[in-house]
Write an enzyme that holds these catalytic residues in place. Structure first.
Site, PDB file in Angstrom:
ATOM      1  N   ASN A   9       0.883  -1.170   0.000  1.00 28.31           N
ATOM      2  CA  ASN A   9       0.000   0.000   0.000  1.00 28.31           C
ATOM      3  C   ASN A   9       0.919   1.218   0.000  1.00 28.31           C
ATOM      4  O   ASN A   9       1.476   1.569   1.019  1.00 28.31           O
ATOM      5  CB  ASN A   9      -0.887  -0.024   1.252  1.00 28.31           C
ATOM      6  CG  ASN A   9      -1.698   1.256   1.406  1.00 28.31           C
ATOM      7  OD1 ASN A   9      -1.748   2.086   0.496  1.00 28.31           O
ATOM      8  ND2 ASN A   9      -2.318   1.416   2.572  1.00 28.31           N
ATOM      9  N   LYS A  11       0.200   4.209  -0.261  1.00 27.59           N
ATOM     10  CA  LYS A  11      -0.430   5.407   0.331  1.00 27.59           C
ATOM     11  C   LYS A  11      -0.180   6.617  -0.578  1.00 27.59           C
ATOM     12  O   LYS A  11      -0.101   6.449  -1.790  1.00 27.59           O
ATOM     13  CB  LYS A  11       0.086   5.608   1.767  1.00 27.59           C
ATOM     14  CG  LYS A  11      -0.089   4.323   2.605  1.00 27.59           C
ATOM     15  CD  LYS A  11       0.109   4.513   4.078  1.00 27.59           C
ATOM     16  CE  LYS A  11      -0.094   3.181   4.812  1.00 27.59           C
ATOM     17  NZ  LYS A  11       0.024   3.282   6.257  1.00 27.59           N
ATOM     18  N   HIS A  94      -9.452   1.382   4.616  1.00 27.85           N
ATOM     19  CA  HIS A  94      -8.199   1.510   5.373  1.00 27.85           C
ATOM     20  C   HIS A  94      -8.428   2.430   6.575  1.00 27.85           C
ATOM     21  O   HIS A  94      -9.201   3.389   6.481  1.00 27.85           O
ATOM     22  CB  HIS A  94      -7.097   2.068   4.467  1.00 27.85           C
ATOM     23  CG  HIS A  94      -5.740   1.981   5.098  1.00 27.85           C
ATOM     24  ND1 HIS A  94      -5.305   2.902   6.012  1.00 27.85           N
ATOM     25  CD2 HIS A  94      -4.760   1.055   4.982  1.00 27.85           C
ATOM     26  CE1 HIS A  94      -4.086   2.552   6.424  1.00 27.85           C
ATOM     27  NE2 HIS A  94      -3.740   1.441   5.817  1.00 27.85           N
ATOM     28  N   GLU A  96      -6.777   4.762   7.737  1.00 29.43           N
ATOM     29  CA  GLU A  96      -6.520   6.185   7.475  1.00 29.43           C
ATOM     30  C   GLU A  96      -7.730   6.834   6.797  1.00 29.43           C
ATOM     31  O   GLU A  96      -8.033   8.002   7.028  1.00 29.43           O
ATOM     32  CB  GLU A  96      -5.245   6.334   6.624  1.00 29.43           C
ATOM     33  CG  GLU A  96      -3.997   6.066   7.468  1.00 29.43           C
ATOM     34  CD  GLU A  96      -2.835   5.474   6.707  1.00 29.43           C
ATOM     35  OE1 GLU A  96      -2.802   5.539   5.469  1.00 29.43           O
ATOM     36  OE2 GLU A  96      -1.924   4.928   7.381  1.00 29.43           O
ATOM     37  N   GLY A 233       5.193   1.249   4.634  1.00 30.28           N
ATOM     38  CA  GLY A 233       6.571   1.746   4.496  1.00 30.28           C
ATOM     39  C   GLY A 233       7.516   0.842   3.728  1.00 30.28           C
ATOM     40  O   GLY A 233       8.219   1.297   2.808  1.00 30.28           O
TER      41      GLY A 233
HETATM   42  P1  13P Z   1       3.219   0.330   7.658  1.00 30.77           P
HETATM   43  O1  13P Z   1       3.668  -0.974   7.020  1.00 30.77           O
HETATM   44  O2  13P Z   1       3.959   1.510   7.170  1.00 30.77           O
HETATM   45  O3  13P Z   1       3.117   0.207   9.134  1.00 30.77           O
HETATM   46  O4  13P Z   1       1.703   0.554   7.118  1.00 30.77           O
HETATM   47  C1  13P Z   1       0.774  -0.448   7.272  1.00 30.77           C
HETATM   48  C2  13P Z   1      -0.437  -0.106   6.488  1.00 30.77           C
HETATM   49  O5  13P Z   1      -1.192   0.784   6.855  1.00 30.77           O
HETATM   50  C3  13P Z   1      -0.677  -0.834   5.242  1.00 30.77           C
HETATM   51  O6  13P Z   1      -1.947  -0.586   4.743  1.00 30.77           O
END
Ligand code: 13P
Length: 247
Positions: A9, A11, A94, A96, A233
């Site tokens: 992901n 983002k 998600h 977020e 990440g």
């Molecule tokens: P991280 O791997 O950066 O912790 O993010 C997880 C995430 O939200 C994947 O959708």
């Protein structure tokens, strides 16, 4: 039985140029054929990434979609638009998006139904906050998200859905849930699917997400009920993402 699925992901990261560089970096490596690898990229990069992954086993995903096919929804992207770009997966709900863009179990449910109706496989995210976990409410919260999110979804569709368990406190914090805790919640989610859909519980794939890195993937994937990872990440670095696919 269940094909492992490692999904990146991205983002709100990567311009088109950066996206192509990342895909090129991934493509330099042999990728484990037994693992399904997906990149969920920003809308603006979908078309170029689609070209860049041609001839590889990497699959294309989006990070969000609206449930309507068209209309007065400024700033939104419809399932037909994703269909045109041959997007196979779409992350839905998600944390977020729930947190910053007011997504609810109801809108998540509409998006799952619409994705399925348009041949897009939803990666449905669920997970509790730290406060909820500390109050011993994690299972209740996650069960509620699953039950409401799946309302009206037929048993025939279950195979086309992936669930991602992402405890909010583990996202981008470097704190991973212990592999046992992550597995316990994935098993609990599977049990919930069993209550709703019987034996399909054994077929649905459940990912863990939250600070998944090359140094913890093997342990997580060794667990009985974790079938993959949704990775933030570490999916932004070609070497790390390749290590995750080849865990
Ligand atoms: P991280 O791997 O950066 O912790 O993010 C997880 C995430 O939200 C994947 O959708």
């Amino acid at each position: 039985m269940r094909t492992p699925i490692i999904a990146g992901n991205w983002k709100m990261n990567n311009t088109i140029k950066e996206a192509i560089e990342l895909i090129d970096g991934i493509k330099k490596n042999e990728l484990n054929e037994e693992v399904e690898a997906v990149v969920c990229v920003p809308f603006t990069a979908i078309r170029d990434v689609k070209e860049a992954i041609k001839g590889t086993k990497i699959k294309l995903g989006a990070q969000n979609m609206h449930w309507e096919e068209s209309g007065a929804f400024t700033g939104e992207v419809s399932p037909l638009m994703l269909n045109e770009l041959e997007v196979e997966y779409c992350i839905v709900g998600h944390s977020e998006r729930r947190q910053y863009f007011s997504e609810t179990d109801e809108t998540v449910n509409k998006k799952i139904k619409s994705a399925l109706a348009h041949g897009i496989k939803p990666i449905v995210c669920v997970g509790e906050t730290l406060t909820q976990r500390e109050a011993n409410k994690a299972e209740e919260v996650v069960k509620n998200q699953v039950v409401k999110g799946f309302e009206g979804i037929s048993v025939e569709d279950i195979n086309n859905i992936v669930i991602a368990y992402e405890p909010i406190w583990a996202i981008g914090t470097g704190k991973t849930a212990s592999s046992d805790d992550a597995n316990a919640m994935c098993a609990f989610i599977r049990e919930t699917i069993g209550e709703l859909y019987g034996n399909e519980k054994d077929n649905i794939r459940i990912q863990y997400g939250g600070s998944v890195k090359p140094n913890n993937i093997k342990e997580l994937m060794g667990k009985s009920d974790i079938d993959g990872a949704l990775v933030g990440g570490a999916s932004l670095k070609a070497d790390d993402f390749v290590k995750l696919i080849n865990y």
